[in-house]
Design a protein around this motif. Structure first.
Motif, PDB file in Angstrom:
ATOM      1  N   MET B   1      -3.858 -27.377  22.818  1.00 42.08           N
ATOM      2  CA  MET B   1      -3.062 -26.657  22.467  1.00 42.08           C
ATOM      3  C   MET B   1      -3.350 -25.234  23.333  1.00 42.08           C
ATOM      4  N   SER B   2      -2.130 -25.082  23.741  1.00 46.31           N
ATOM      5  CA  SER B   2      -2.167 -23.807  24.820  1.00 46.31           C
ATOM      6  C   SER B   2      -1.043 -22.733  24.558  1.00 46.31           C
ATOM      7  N   PHE B   3      -1.132 -21.936  23.554  1.00 41.19           N
ATOM      8  CA  PHE B   3      -0.157 -20.927  23.296  1.00 41.19           C
ATOM      9  C   PHE B   3      -0.597 -19.749  24.257  1.00 41.19           C
ATOM     10  N   ARG B   5      -2.472 -18.184  27.732  1.00 39.65           N
ATOM     11  CA  ARG B   5      -3.059 -18.366  29.049  1.00 39.65           C
ATOM     12  C   ARG B   5      -4.319 -18.275  29.119  1.00 39.65           C
ATOM     13  N   PRO B   6      -5.025 -19.276  29.801  1.00 40.98           N
ATOM     14  CA  PRO B   6      -6.137 -19.034  29.901  1.00 40.98           C
ATOM     15  C   PRO B   6      -6.826 -17.493  30.725  1.00 40.98           C
ATOM     16  N   LEU B   7      -7.937 -17.031  30.508  1.00 36.90           N
ATOM     17  CA  LEU B   7      -8.149 -15.838  31.197  1.00 36.90           C
ATOM     18  C   LEU B   7      -8.690 -15.895  32.450  1.00 36.90           C
ATOM     19  N   PHE B   8      -9.176 -17.006  33.064  1.00 40.27           N
ATOM     20  CA  PHE B   8      -9.564 -17.109  34.287  1.00 40.27           C
ATOM     21  C   PHE B   8      -8.306 -17.020  35.538  1.00 40.27           C
ATOM     22  N   LEU B  29       2.379 -15.422  27.719  1.00 40.98           N
ATOM     23  CA  LEU B  29       2.663 -16.669  28.231  1.00 40.98           C
ATOM     24  C   LEU B  29       4.412 -16.708  27.521  1.00 40.98           C
ATOM     25  N   SER B  30       5.084 -17.411  28.369  1.00 42.38           N
ATOM     26  CA  SER B  30       6.574 -17.461  27.948  1.00 42.38           C
ATOM     27  C   SER B  30       6.523 -18.617  26.894  1.00 42.38           C
ATOM     28  N   THR B  31       7.474 -18.224  25.914  1.00 43.88           N
ATOM     29  CA  THR B  31       7.889 -19.299  24.730  1.00 43.88           C
ATOM     30  C   THR B  31       9.301 -19.701  24.960  1.00 43.88           C
ATOM     31  N   LEU B  32      10.142 -19.467  26.246  1.00 42.90           N
ATOM     32  CA  LEU B  32      11.296 -20.101  26.338  1.00 42.90           C
ATOM     33  C   LEU B  32      10.928 -21.553  26.764  1.00 42.90           C
ATOM     34  N   ALA B  34      10.396 -25.099  28.432  1.00 42.99           N
ATOM     35  CA  ALA B  34       9.851 -25.400  29.588  1.00 42.99           C
ATOM     36  C   ALA B  34      10.870 -25.446  30.790  1.00 42.99           C
TER      37      ALA B  34
END
Lengths: 592, 350
Positions: B1-3, B5-8, B29-32, B34
Motif C-alpha cells: 500500500m502506498s498512500f 511517498r517514501p522519504l528517501f 502524494l497526489s490523489t488524482l 493515475a
C-alpha cells in the motif's frame, strides 16, 4: 543507446543486487519477505536449497550481498541480510520432513569426495538424491571441514553445524572420517568421478629470527584453532600476540581471550583500514578489549633462556603510488618490543596437494595450483573435479557452496556421458503482483528505519566460556522490522512501450528521480542528462524502445526503491511491478 | 500500500542556489487519477520554483474547487495555501495581495472554476491586472463529477460516453488577450520543456500572467474523438516559438538572429529567448497575438507557447498606489500620521 534486452535473464538478475552478488545467487528478497511473514521454515528451505548451510552462513558468511544491497546506496546501511538468514534458521522448527530422505534409487555411479567441508557436502547434497553413491573422505573425526576446525564455537555453535551437516550425511552418504587420503591414483579406479574439496589446509609460517628457538610457544593460527575445536588445546599464555589482519586472526585473538589470554594483541603490517578482516569482526575483537596495533612489521621473535618472551616490530607507514599500489616504508623509529607468552601466526593459508601424484595427467600451474576450469570445475584429468578453496585458492564458505553446485552439475553431466561444458540455463519467472489500486502482493511501502543492531551476550559471561555464542540473534519483532527494510528489488519495474501514453506521471511521482523521458543519445551523455545524474556506472540504465513522440523512457536502476509508485500512477499499466525469481541451475536438470 | 511517498530521495539530487533540492518543493502524494495531466503541471510548477530559487515561504498558492484546485496540496508543501470557494479564487488572491504584495501568488483553477462559475471573477482580475500567476488546468470536462462537457470543450468533441458536444467553446487564452492581460501563454501538460520556462517567465512577470494548460483527463476525456486527449493534442499542437528563460543573474553569451529569433527583457532583467518564431507573430503585439490564435483555430491547430507579453503596463498596486510593505508590518507611526496631517485634511475639505 540500444533498447535494453530484458529477455536476457541476467538483466533483471542484476537488478537484484544482493542475489547477483551472492556466489550461490540465493534469492534474498524472496526469503526476507517470508521472514517478515513469520514463515521461517519456508524462508529456511529457500536458503537451504540455494546455500545448503543457512544456520552456519547466517552467522559466519562473508556477506558479499550486504555491500551490494541497494539500501546501502539509498541510506547509510544495507539490510542485515546475513542476520535475517540466521533468524530463519533459529525459528524454523523441525524441517526434517522437507529434506530429501533416502534411500534413493541408485543410478549405479560412484563418486568420491575428498575433504568433508562445505564444497564437498554441497556436491553430496546435490548428487545423492539423484541416485549417486557418495563417499566422503576426511581426516577429521566428523564432517564440516573448516566450518568445524576454524570457526570458533562462540561464533558458530556446534549444534547448528551438526544439524546442517547431518541433513546431508543422513541422505545415505558413506563417510570415511579419520581417513587421510594419501593417494589420488589409488582412489581413481573405484569411482566414476572424484571431487577434490580439500580447502586451503596449510597455514603460512613466518620464518624470522627466533622462530625455531621459540617454537614451543609459536603456533600456526588455523592449526591452533583446530586443536582448540577438537579439544586438544585448553589454554594459552596470559600475554598473546596474534599476527595477521584477516578473519582467522580475529578468531585466534578472540579464542585466546577465552582460553586464558588476558593481554591479547593483534599486530598487523598494514594500516587498520586495509585489514582483510570484515569490519564487524574487527569491531567484535576490539569490543573484547583486544587492541589492534597497525603499521607494525614483524622483525624477530625474542627468546630468553630458551623461552619466547615477545616479538620486535618495525614501525612503518603505508605509501600508495599513482596506481594505488601500497608499499610499507619504515618510519625510522626504533623497533618496538611487545611482550608475549604465545604467538599465533594467522597471516594466510596455502593450498597443498602432496597426495596427488603428478603423473596422472592432472596438470598443476607454476604456483602449484591445479589447472581447473572456472566454468565446469573440471581438471585436466576429466574425471577429477575441484571446488572450494582447493580450486582457486582461499575464498569463503558461500563461494565453496557455489563451486559445489557447479561441480555437481559437471559430475552429473560427466557421469551421464554428456558434454560438461553444455550447462543447464537458469530458471526464471516474471509475474505481475497487482492486487488492487494501491495494493501489491508485497509490502511496497518503504520503511524508513535504520539498520537494527543484533544484540550480544555480555562479555563478562561470553569470555568465560568459549562455546557460548556471543551474538544472540534478532528476536522475531526486530527481525520483522529489519526485514521490512528490504526494498524488494526482485519485484521488477517492467515497462511496456506500446501501452505508454507519455503522460509523465511516473517521472513526476518517482521519489528517487529514476525515470526520464528524453531523446535517445549515447550512454555517456544520457547519464548526465537524466532527472538525477546516473553516476553509478555499475548500475544499468533500462532503455525503452522509441515511443510515439520519438523519445525513449530511461530508468536508472541505481536507487530505485521498488515502491511501485510508477506503476500505481500509470494510467495504462505500461509500468507493472513483476516479481522476478531467478533460480540457478542445479544438477539433474536436463539441458535443453 | 502506498498512500505516502517514501522519504528517501536520490542521493545525488542537485541543489539550487538556496541549497534546496527539487524534493523540497514537493507536496504530498497526489490523489488524482493515475496519469492525470494536472500532476504533470504540478511537477512543472515544482521544477520552475526550484530553478527560480524561490523561497517556498515567499509563495502563496490559491485555488477554487475542482480536480485542478486540489493540486496545490501536491506541490510546494512548504508554502502558504488557500483552497477557496468555487470560482472565487481571484477574489481571495486579490485580497491576499492587497494585504501583502511581497509574496508571489500562484492561482490554480480549472475550466469549470474559471470558464463557468468563476467567469465573472476571471475577467475582473484580468481587468485589474493583479500581480499573480493564473494557471488554468484545462481538460474540457468536469472530471470531479464524472466527465460532463465543460465550457471549454470544443464543439464536436466526443465524450467518453459517446455524446458529441454541440456548443462553442470558450477560448480562455483569446479572451485573456482581448481583456488586456499582460502575459498570456498556452501550453500542454505533456510538454514540460515548454511549460517550465513559461511558468518561470510568468512568475517573473510583473502583472497578471495567464497560462492556459491543456491537461488531458485520463479517466473521462482521453478517448478517441475527444479534442483534449493526449493523442489529439500531440497531433494538433503548434508552437509560437521555442522558449528559453534566462535568469537575469546569468551571463548572456548567445547572439540571437533577428529574423527567426527574438529576446524579451523582463522587469527584473531576466530574458526570454524565443526561437523559431511563427510567421506574422510578434509577442509584444496584441493584434498579431489575437490573429495568430484565430488562424491556428481555423486550421484546427492548438497554438501553444508564449502568445502575448506586455512588460510596461501598470499592475494593480501601481495603479492604486498601495503601500509597498505588508499591512501587518505597518505600525502606529505609519497608520496614524498625526494631528497636523488631520488638520490639513480637514482644512482641505472646507
Amino acid at each position: 543507446m540500444e533498447t535494453t534486452n530484458v529477455n536476457d535473464p541476467e538483466y533483471y538478475h542484476k537488478v537484484v543486487d544482493c542475489q547477483y552478488a551472492c556466489p550461490a545467487h540465493t534469492p534474498v528478497p524472496e526469503y526476507i519477505r517470508l521472514i517478515a511473514a513469520g514463515r521461517y521454515a519456508d524462508a529456511y528451505m529457500i536458503n537451504w536449497e540455494s546455500n545448503v548451510f543457512p544456520g552456519v552462513l547466517g552467522r559466519t558468511c562473508d556477506r558479499p550481498c550486504e555491500p551490494a544491497c541497494r539500501r546501502g546506496r539509498v541510506e547509510e546501511e544495507p539490510v542485515a541480510i546475513c542476520r535475517l538468514k540466521r533468524v530463519a534458521a533459529d525459528h524454523k522448527g523441525d524441517v526434517i520432513d522437507r529434506i530429501p530422505q533416502g534411500p534413493f534409487t541408485p543410478n549405479g555411479k560412484k563418486v568420491a569426495l575428498i575433504g568433508g567441508g562445505p564444497a564437498s557436502l554441497t556436491v553430496a547434497r546435490d548428487l545423492a538424491p539423484l541416485g549417486y553413491e557418495i563417499h566422503v573422505y576426511d581426516e577429521q573425526i566428523s564432517g564440516g571441514g573448516m566450518m568445524r576446525s576454524q570457526i570458533p564455537s562462540f561464533r558458530l555453535p556446534e549444534s547448528v553445524l551438526n544439524e546442517e551437516v547431518n541433513f546431508i550425511l543422513d541422505m545415505g552418504i558413506h563417510t570415511h572420517f579419520k581417513h587421510y587420503v594419501d593417494s589420488l591414483s589409488a582412489l581413481l579406479p573405484d569411482y566414476d568421478a572424484v571431487f577434490v574439496g580439500t580447502g586451503a589446509p596449510k597455514g603460512r609460517d613466518l620464518k624470522l629470527p627466533g622462530r625455531e628457538e621459540g617454537d614451543a610457544n609459536i603456533h600456526i593460527g588455523i592449526e591452533w584453532l583446530a586443536s582448540v575445536a577438537f579439544e586438544h588445546t585448553h589454554s594459552i599464555g596470559k600475554k598473546v600476540i596474534v599476527l595477521g589482519g584477516g578473519n582467522t586472526a580475529m578468531d585466534c585473538c578472540r579464542t585466546s581471550r577465552r582460553l586464558g589470554g588476558e593481554e591479547v594483541k593483534v599486530v598487523v603490517r598494514s594500516p587498520f583500514e586495509d585489514m582483510k578482516a570484515s569490519p564487524w569482526e574487527k569491531e567484535d575483537a576490539m569490543h573484547e578489549d583486544i587492541p589492534i596495533l597497525n603499521n607494525h612489521v614483524p622483525k624477530s621473535f625474542e627468546v630468553k633462556d630458551g623461552k619466547l618472551i615477545g616479538m620486535t616490530f618495525d614501525r612503518v607507514e603505508a605509501q600508495y603510488d599513482e596506481n594505488g599500489k601500497r608499499s610499507l616504508i619504515s618510519t625510522g623509529e626504533p623497533p618496538v618490543f611487545v611482550e608475549a607468552d604465545d604467538v599465533l601466526i594467522a597471516i594466510g593459508q596455502v593450498n597443498t596437494f602432496p597426495w596427488i601424484e603428478r603423473d596422472l595427467g592432472l596438470e598443476f600451474d607454476q604456483w602449484g595450483m591445479p589447472v581447473v576450469s572456472k566454468q565446469t570445475y573440471q581438471s585436466t584429468l576429466p574425471k577429477v573435479f575441484f571446488g572450494g578453496d582447493a580450486a582457486f585458492g582461499p575464498e569463503n564458505v558461500i563461494t565453496a557452496v557455489a563451486h559445489g553446485h557447479g561441480a555437481a552439475i559437471s559430475i552429473d553431466l560427466f557421469c551421464q556421458e554428456k558434454e560438461v561444458a553444455n550447462r543447464p540455463a537458469p530458471r526464471t519467472n516474471l509475474f505481475h503482483q497487482k492486487m488492487g489500486i494501491h495494493e501489491w502482493s508485497y509490502d511496497s511501502a518503504v520503511a524508513s528505519d535504520q539498520r537494527f543492531v543484533v544484540p550480544q551476550a555480555d562479555k563478562s559471561v561470553t569470555l568465560k566460556d568459549r562455546k557460548l555464542e556471543v551474538e544472540l540473534g534478532f528476536d522475531e519483532r526486530t527481525a520483522f522490522q529489519e526485514a521490512q527494510r528490504c526494498l524488494n528489488c526482485d519485484v521488477q519495474t517492467v515497462f511496456t512501450e506500446t501501452k505508454c501514453i507519455e503522460c509523465d506521471a511516473c517521472m513526476d511521482v518517482c521519489p528517487t528521480s529514476c525515470i526520464t523521458f528524453t531523446e535517445n543519445a549515447d550512454e555517456e551523455s544520457l547519464r548526465t542528462q537524466l532527472s538525477a545524474p546516473a553516476l553509478n556506472t555499475d548500475q544499468d540504465l533500462l532503455v525503452s524502445d522509441t515511443l510515439k513522440t520519438g523519445r525513449v523512457m530511461i530508468k536508472d536502476e541505481d536507487v530505485c526503491l521498488h515502491c511501485g509508485l510508477c506503476a500505481e500512477r500509470c494510467p495504462t499499466s505500461a509500468w507493472d511491478m513483476q516479481k522476478f525469481l531467478y533460480n540457478t541451475p542445479k544438477a539433474g536438470i536436463s539441458v535443453t | 500500500m502506498s498512500f505516502q511517498r517514501p522519504l528517501f530521495r536520490h542521493p545525488n539530487l542537485p541543489k539550487n542556489e538556496l541549497g534546496f533540492a527539487k524534493a523540497d518543493y514537493e507536496g504530498t502524494l497526489s490523489t488524482l487519477c493515475a496519469g492525470c495531466g494536472h500532476d504533470s503541471i504540478s511537477a512543472a510548477i515544482v521544477q520552475a520554483c526550484y530553478e527560480l530559487n524561490v523561497e517556498p515561504h515567499r509563495v502563496a498558492k490559491l485555488s477554487g474547487i475542482g480536480c485542478s484546485s486540489k493540486t496545490p496540496t501536491y506541490f510546494l508543501g512548504n508554502s502558504h495555501g488557500f483552497n477557496s470557494v468555487h470560482g472565487r479564487m481571484p477574489s481571495v488572491a486579490t485580497g491576499a495581495s492587497m494585504a501583502n504584495r511581497t509574496l508571489k501568488y500562484i492561482g490554480v483553477s480549472g475550466d469549470g472554476d474559471s470558464a463557468s462559475i468563476g467567469m465573472g471573477q476571471f475577467v475582473h482580475v484580468i481587468r485589474r491586472n493583479l500581480n499573480m500567476v493564473y494557471i488554468v488546468m484545462n481538460n474540457g470536462c468536469y472530471g470531479l463529477t464524472k466527465g460532463q462537457d465543460s465550457a471549454t470543450a470544443d464543439v464536436g468533441s466526443k465524450s467518453k460516453a459517446g455524446s458529441i458536444n454541440p456548443f462553442q467553446p470558450i477560448d480562455l487564452a483569446s479572451m485573456a488577450i482581448e481583456l488586456g492581460a499582460t502575459f498570456v501563454a498556452q501550453s500542454f501538460s505533456g510538454d514540460k520543456r515548454q511549460l517550465v520556462p513559461l511558468i518561470k517567465a510568468a512568475m517573473d512577470h510583473r502583472g497578471f500572467a495567464f497560462i492556459n494548460v491543456i491537461s488531458p483527463c485520463v479517466t473521462f476525456n482521453n478517448n478517441v474523438g475527444s479534442t483534449k486527449s493526449y493523442d489529439y493534442v500531440r497531433d494538433h499542437i503548434e508552437a509560437t516559438a521555442t522558449i528559453d528563460f534566462v535568469p537575469h543573474a546569468e551571463e548572456i553569451t548567445a547572439q540571437y538572429d533577428p529574423g527567426t529569433e527574438t529576446e524579451i527583457t523582463l522587469h527584473d532583467g531576466s530574458l526570454l529567448h524565443l526561437k523559431k518564431l511563427a510567421n506574422d507573430w510578434d509577442p509584444m503585439d496584441r493584434i498579431s497575438a489575437a490573429s495568430a490564435m484565430q488562424k491556428a483555430r481555423s486550421k484546427g491547430q492548438i497554438l501553444t507557447g508564449l502568445l502575448y507579453i506586455n512588460e510596461d503596463a501598470k499592475n494593480l498596486h501601481e495603479t492604486i498606489e498601495s503601500v509597498p510593505s505588508p499591512l501587518n508590518q505597518l505600525d502606529e507611526t505609519d497608520l496614524c500620521p498625526g494631528s497636523a496631517v488631520l488638520d490639513d485634511l480637514m482644512m482641505s475639505l472646507r
